[in-house]
Structures are given as structure tokens and as C-alpha cells.
Design a protein around this motif. Structure first.
Motif, mmCIF file in Angstrom:
data_model
loop_
_atom_site.group_PDB
_atom_site.id
_atom_site.type_symbol
_atom_site.label_atom_id
_atom_site.label_comp_id
_atom_site.label_asym_id
_atom_site.label_seq_id
_atom_site.Cartn_x
_atom_site.Cartn_y
_atom_site.Cartn_z
ATOM 1 N N ILE A 229 0.847 -1.199 0.000
ATOM 2 C CA ILE A 229 0.000 0.000 0.000
ATOM 3 C C ILE A 229 0.884 1.251 0.000
ATOM 4 O O ILE A 229 1.644 1.485 0.943
ATOM 5 C CB ILE A 229 -0.927 0.012 1.217
ATOM 6 C CG1 ILE A 229 -1.802 -1.250 1.223
ATOM 7 C CG2 ILE A 229 -1.805 1.266 1.226
ATOM 8 C CD1 ILE A 229 -2.631 -1.408 2.483
ATOM 9 N N PHE A 230 0.770 2.047 -1.059
ATOM 10 C CA PHE A 230 1.492 3.309 -1.178
ATOM 11 C C PHE A 230 0.567 4.460 -0.777
ATOM 12 O O PHE A 230 -0.633 4.436 -1.064
ATOM 13 C CB PHE A 230 1.980 3.527 -2.615
ATOM 14 C CG PHE A 230 2.970 2.509 -3.097
ATOM 15 C CD1 PHE A 230 4.336 2.710 -2.934
ATOM 16 C CD2 PHE A 230 2.545 1.345 -3.728
ATOM 17 C CE1 PHE A 230 5.254 1.775 -3.391
ATOM 18 C CE2 PHE A 230 3.454 0.409 -4.195
ATOM 19 C CZ PHE A 230 4.818 0.619 -4.024
ATOM 20 N N PHE A 231 1.145 5.466 -0.151
ATOM 21 C CA PHE A 231 0.355 6.614 0.288
ATOM 22 C C PHE A 231 1.123 7.894 -0.003
ATOM 23 O O PHE A 231 2.268 8.061 0.420
ATOM 24 C CB PHE A 231 0.066 6.505 1.784
ATOM 25 C CG PHE A 231 -0.660 7.694 2.374
ATOM 26 C CD1 PHE A 231 -1.748 8.267 1.729
ATOM 27 C CD2 PHE A 231 -0.256 8.240 3.589
ATOM 28 C CE1 PHE A 231 -2.421 9.358 2.264
ATOM 29 C CE2 PHE A 231 -0.918 9.326 4.141
ATOM 30 C CZ PHE A 231 -2.002 9.884 3.477
ATOM 31 N N ALA A 232 0.494 8.808 -0.762
ATOM 32 C CA ALA A 232 1.057 10.136 -1.024
ATOM 33 C C ALA A 232 0.253 11.154 -0.222
ATOM 34 O O ALA A 232 -0.841 11.556 -0.640
ATOM 35 C CB ALA A 232 1.015 10.468 -2.508
ATOM 36 N N VAL A 299 -4.190 6.281 7.888
ATOM 37 C CA VAL A 299 -3.520 5.803 6.674
ATOM 38 C C VAL A 299 -2.014 5.943 6.816
ATOM 39 O O VAL A 299 -1.250 5.028 6.483
ATOM 40 C CB VAL A 299 -4.021 6.590 5.439
ATOM 41 C CG1 VAL A 299 -3.255 6.160 4.191
ATOM 42 C CG2 VAL A 299 -5.511 6.368 5.240
ATOM 43 N N PHE A 300 -1.569 7.088 7.323
ATOM 44 C CA PHE A 300 -0.134 7.342 7.475
ATOM 45 C C PHE A 300 0.514 6.278 8.357
ATOM 46 O O PHE A 300 1.619 5.805 8.092
ATOM 47 C CB PHE A 300 0.082 8.728 8.090
ATOM 48 C CG PHE A 300 1.311 9.435 7.589
ATOM 49 C CD1 PHE A 300 2.545 8.810 7.566
ATOM 50 C CD2 PHE A 300 1.231 10.733 7.127
ATOM 51 C CE1 PHE A 300 3.668 9.466 7.105
ATOM 52 C CE2 PHE A 300 2.345 11.405 6.657
ATOM 53 C CZ PHE A 300 3.575 10.764 6.653
ATOM 54 N N ALA A 301 -0.166 5.894 9.422
ATOM 55 C CA ALA A 301 0.411 4.942 10.365
ATOM 56 C C ALA A 301 0.323 3.503 9.880
ATOM 57 O O ALA A 301 1.045 2.638 10.383
ATOM 58 C CB ALA A 301 -0.287 5.063 11.721
ATOM 59 N N SER A 302 -0.544 3.212 8.900
ATOM 60 C CA SER A 302 -0.836 1.819 8.553
ATOM 61 C C SER A 302 -0.421 1.410 7.149
ATOM 62 O O SER A 302 -0.452 0.222 6.824
ATOM 63 C CB SER A 302 -2.339 1.558 8.716
ATOM 64 O OG SER A 302 -2.793 1.897 10.004
ATOM 65 N N VAL A 305 4.281 2.141 2.321
ATOM 66 C CA VAL A 305 5.259 3.082 1.770
ATOM 67 C C VAL A 305 4.629 4.468 1.686
ATOM 68 O O VAL A 305 3.517 4.622 1.174
ATOM 69 C CB VAL A 305 5.727 2.656 0.363
ATOM 70 C CG1 VAL A 305 6.771 3.637 -0.173
ATOM 71 C CG2 VAL A 305 6.282 1.242 0.386
ATOM 72 N N VAL A 306 5.341 5.475 2.188
ATOM 73 C CA VAL A 306 4.919 6.866 2.071
ATOM 74 C C VAL A 306 5.727 7.520 0.951
ATOM 75 O O VAL A 306 6.954 7.446 0.934
ATOM 76 C CB VAL A 306 5.130 7.631 3.390
ATOM 77 C CG1 VAL A 306 4.875 9.133 3.186
ATOM 78 C CG2 VAL A 306 4.216 7.083 4.474
ATOM 79 N N GLY A 328 7.464 4.643 11.388
ATOM 80 C CA GLY A 328 7.955 3.334 10.966
ATOM 81 C C GLY A 328 7.501 2.919 9.593
ATOM 82 O O GLY A 328 7.319 1.730 9.324
ATOM 83 N N ARG A 329 7.328 3.884 8.683
ATOM 84 C CA ARG A 329 6.924 3.569 7.312
ATOM 85 C C ARG A 329 8.137 3.629 6.388
ATOM 86 O O ARG A 329 9.054 4.427 6.591
ATOM 87 C CB ARG A 329 5.895 4.574 6.801
ATOM 88 C CG ARG A 329 4.633 4.752 7.640
ATOM 89 C CD ARG A 329 3.855 3.466 7.794
ATOM 90 N NE ARG A 329 4.242 2.742 8.994
ATOM 91 C CZ ARG A 329 4.006 1.458 9.198
ATOM 92 N NH1 ARG A 329 3.422 0.732 8.260
ATOM 93 N NH2 ARG A 329 4.386 0.877 10.309
ATOM 94 N N ALA A 330 8.142 2.786 5.359
ATOM 95 C CA ALA A 330 9.170 2.895 4.323
ATOM 96 C C ALA A 330 8.957 4.211 3.583
ATOM 97 O O ALA A 330 7.822 4.624 3.334
ATOM 98 C CB ALA A 330 9.088 1.715 3.361
#
Length: 426
Positions: A229-232, A299-302, A305-306, A328-330
Motif C-alpha cells: 500500500i502506497f500513500f502520497a 492511513v499514514f500509520a498503517s 510506503v509513504v 515506521g513507514r518505508a
């Protein structure tokens, strides 16, 4: 400009600190009645800033190690002299700066009529200049890498303001910077290296302790245990927004062609029409999810990849980088020098302009979940060891110790009476 004092009596977390130290005391002269957290002296420090929220994390760090900080802040329409590097400074703001200096000097004196403050930690030019005029032991905090060079205005007003800034920087007992760029800029304009301290911005302890809710995010977007899961979390607000969206979605489309177990999450805003109308979106409609801003922290915490894209606001971009590592996100971030200064080495993958390199990095992370976990763990550990409240509090203690010693030497010299013999003809 209306000014007010806030947080005059902050909640001291260590209520065993009972005796106020002398304004001229050094750590070694603390009385036996004082209870200091290990080797940190309970400095009484005034944080002079434009808005209290700008220093709350720093104040919390100092409270944790046993210091006694309080905040003096202005309220109302405050002139901002240091904006984005892409904005111009107007002459009206420079004139307002001198008015603010007079108001700040009065406020600092009124907030401490008995002169019990041991350190003034100034977070703006006006507060710093006022502290010097009030003959206070000054720590000047440079919050932006461009701050030493206030303006490119070639008028006499712009030149005088730059000279005044240089005076504050070179006259302060210590200058605190938060990046290597700012450090080099301060050295260039004449600040002595012995007076420069590079201290990273403290991190909110809640971010370091955040726990991912994988079940929630999987149910929210229809993912499973093997989905990457990628998050921008933030996209540009300016004219580069459409290009940024195109780059991101094109890169994700390439990643999806190679690995179908991927998802991309973006946050909804009033301009998300550019996302819905993108040519790639028709084949990615079940893979790209627009979630409301209220879900941002979850979302940021879970996510896995950010992705941090180039931002008009450098401060906001730096905060995103640090938050991703603290949670602790990649981290996958645009390759900008200022960004590299914000985070520890070997805790991030960088990408250049255009969708090709970003797509390659996203595909690599999707293929290598173990590598994702490795860099996220590495980044979290390094951020915790470098920016925890205890670490930042102790670094501040070192700065304040040097400033107090300098002030004591200066006061001793100023009290010495020197008789200079003169030869005259009578």
C-alpha cells in the motif's frame, strides 16, 4: 501590534524541581536543594516566538529533562519576514520588523521584571534583536535555511535589514540551526563555528509510539496481507500540481503492470478532479483510492510506503519525511538536497523527476517487502535516537551551558575598572 504573554506558568512535569536557580548560576553551582534530571540543569528559559505551536514540541522536550521553560509569544497579525524561498519580501514587512523589535523588547522586560530568566531562546529576528538590546543571554534559532539572507531587495531598507540580521547572528551567544545548508550559510556570513549548534527538530513522542492498524486499512480499501500500500499524503497546491499527479499515476500504472498486489491512496481535496480525469485512471480505478482528510493519520500509520513529492513549502515537506520515519513507514521521496539533510542516511529511497524512476522505485519496493521493513525499521530507530525528547533536551542543555558561560565572562569584564595612563603636556 498587540502582544500578549501566553503559557506564563507551563505545566512542569517534574514537580520535584523546587528552587529557582540564580540568573548567574552555572550547572556546577546548582544548590543541593535543586533536583535536576540526571546531568541536565533546570534552566529557566524563555522561548520568544511568533506562535506558541511552533515551539510546543521543543518545550515538551525540555520539560521532560527537567528544565523550566515558558513561552512569550505575539498574537494577532504578525509579519512573516521569512517565507518560502519563492516569495518576495515586501518593504512594508521590513518596516514592521523594526516596530516589532521595540514591542518585543518591552514584552521581554515586562514578562520578567526581576530578571530571573537565564536564557532567551529567540525564534524570530525581532525577538532576537530585542533580546540583544535588553542585554539578555541569547540563543538565536534559525528555523529556515534561507533565513540568514532575509531578502534580495536591493533598496537601502533591504540592505539595512540584512545587516541587522547579520548582527543578531554574529552577536548571539549561540545560533541553533536545523540543517547543514543553514549551518553553511551562517558560517558564510560570519558566525563562528564554535557558536553554531546543529540540532534536529524534536519529534512528537506520539508519532514514535504510533501503532499500525493493518486490519482497518485492508478493509477500508479492499487489500489483503500481501498488498503493498502506497500513500502520497501531500501534493503541490500550485501550477505543478497536474504534472505531479500525472507523474505519480503514470509511475503507479507501470508498477501495477508488473505487480497487481499494489494500492495507491491519495487524500481528497477540492482539486481532486485532476486525479479523476487522468488518462490512466480508467484502468486504475480499483487500485487508486481517494480517502477523506479525516483518515489521514490512520492511513499514514498503517500503509507500507509513504511517497513524499516535491513541495512548494520546504518546512512542510521536511515534516512529512520525519513523520514517515517516526511512524515506521518505508519512505520514497523526491531527490532534493534539503530533503536529504532532513533525515538520516540509509532510511529512504530517492527518486528524480519524471515517472520512470519513480515507477522503478515503486516496483522494487513492491517486489521486496523485506527491504521495505528493513528501511522502515532503520529509519524509525535512527529518528528515535536522534530526535527523541530526551536527546533534544540534552542538546539544548549543552547550548545553554555555553551561552551562560559566555554571558558570565562578558559581565565580569564589563565590571572591571581599567585605569589607562595618559601622557599630556601641562
Amino acid at each position: 501590534m498587540p502582544l500578549t504573554r501566553t503559557l506564563r506558568q507551563p505545566p512542569i512535569v517534574n514537580d520535584s524541581i523546587r528552587v529557582a536557580p540564580s540568573p548567574n548560576a552555572t550547572p556546577s553551582e546548582a544548590s543541593s536543594g535543586q533536583v535536576v534530571t540526571r546531568d541536565v540543569f533546570p534552566w529557566r528559559v524563555v522561548h520568544a516566538c511568533e506562535q506558541a505551536r511552533d515551539v510546543l514540541t521543543l518545550v515538551q522536550s525540555q520539560l521532560i529533562v527537567g528544565m523550566r521553560p515558558f513561552v512569550v509569544t505575539s498574537r494577532g497579525n504578525v509579519a512573516k519576514y521569512y517565507r518560502s524561498r519563492k516569495e518576495k519580501i515586501h518593504a512594508a514587512l521590513l518596516l514592521q520588523a523594526w516596530s516589532d523589535v521595540r514591542d518585543w523588547k518591552r514584552l521581554l522586560i515586562e514578562s520578567d521584571p526581576e530578571r530571573t530568566t537565564e536564557i532567551v531562546h529567540a525564534h524570530s529576528f525581532a525577538a532576537g534583536m530585542a533580546a540583544l538590546r535588553a542585554d539578555a543571554p541569547l540563543v538565536y534559532d534559525v528555523h529556515q535555511s534561507a533565513e540568514p539572507v532575509a531578502t534580495e531587495d536591493k533598496s537601502w531598507l533591504g540592505r539595512s535589514f540584512r545587516v541587522a540580521q547579520q548582527f543578531v547572528l554574529t552577536s548571539a551567544g549561540a545560533v541553533v540551526v536545523h540543517s547543514n545548508n543553514a549551518r553553511q550559510e551562517c558560517i558564510r556570513i560570519g558566525v563562528e563555528e564554535s557558536s553554531l549548534f546543529c540540532i534536529p527538530q524534536p519529534i512528537d513522542p506520539a508519532l514514535l509510539e504510533s501503532v499500525p492498524d493493518r486490519r482497518w486499512i485492508e478493509q477500508r480499501i479492499g487489500a489483503n496481507g500481501v498488498t503493498t500500500i502506497f500513500f502520497a499524503p501531500e501534493l503541490s497546491k500550485g501550477p505543478e500540481r497536474e504534472l505531479q499527479i500525472s507523474t505519480l499515476l503514470t509511475a503507479f500504472a507501470c508498477t501495477y503492470e508488473e505487480n497487481e498486489n499494489v494500492k495507491l491512496i491519495l487524500l481528497q481535496d477540492k482539486d481532486d478532479g485532476a486525479i479523476r480525469q487522468h488518462p490512466e485512471i480508467h484502468k486504475l480505478r480499483r487500485m487508486v483510492h481517494l480517502l477523506p482528510p479525516a483518515d489521514r493519520d490512520l492511513v499514514f500509520a498503517s500503509c507500507d510506503v509513504v511517497i513524499v513529492c516535491d513541495s512548494f513549502d520546504e518546512d512542510s515537506q521536511a515534516l512529512l519525511l520525519v513523520e514517515a520515519l517516526a511512524r515506521g513507514r518505508a519512505l520514497l521521496a523526491t531527490n532534493i538536497r534539503n530533503s536529504r539533510d532532513s533525515i538520516p542516511a540509509r532510511s529512504c529511497l530517492w527518486f528524480g523527476p519524471g515517472p520512470r524512476e519513480l515507477g522503478q522505485r515503486m516496483s522494487f519496493l513492491a517486489r521486496n517487502p523485506d527491504f521495505c521493513r528493513m528501511i522502515s525499521s532503520n529509519g524509525h530507530g535512527q529518528i528515535a535516537s536522534a530526535r527523541s525528547p530526551q536527546v533534544i533536551g540534552r542538546l539544548c542543555h549543552e547550548v545553554y551551558t555555553q551561552v551562560a558561560a559566555k554571558k558570565k565572562q562578558t559581565d565580569a569584564k564589563s565590571n572591571d575598572i581599567q585605569l589607562i595612563p595618559l601622557q599630556v603636556n601641562l
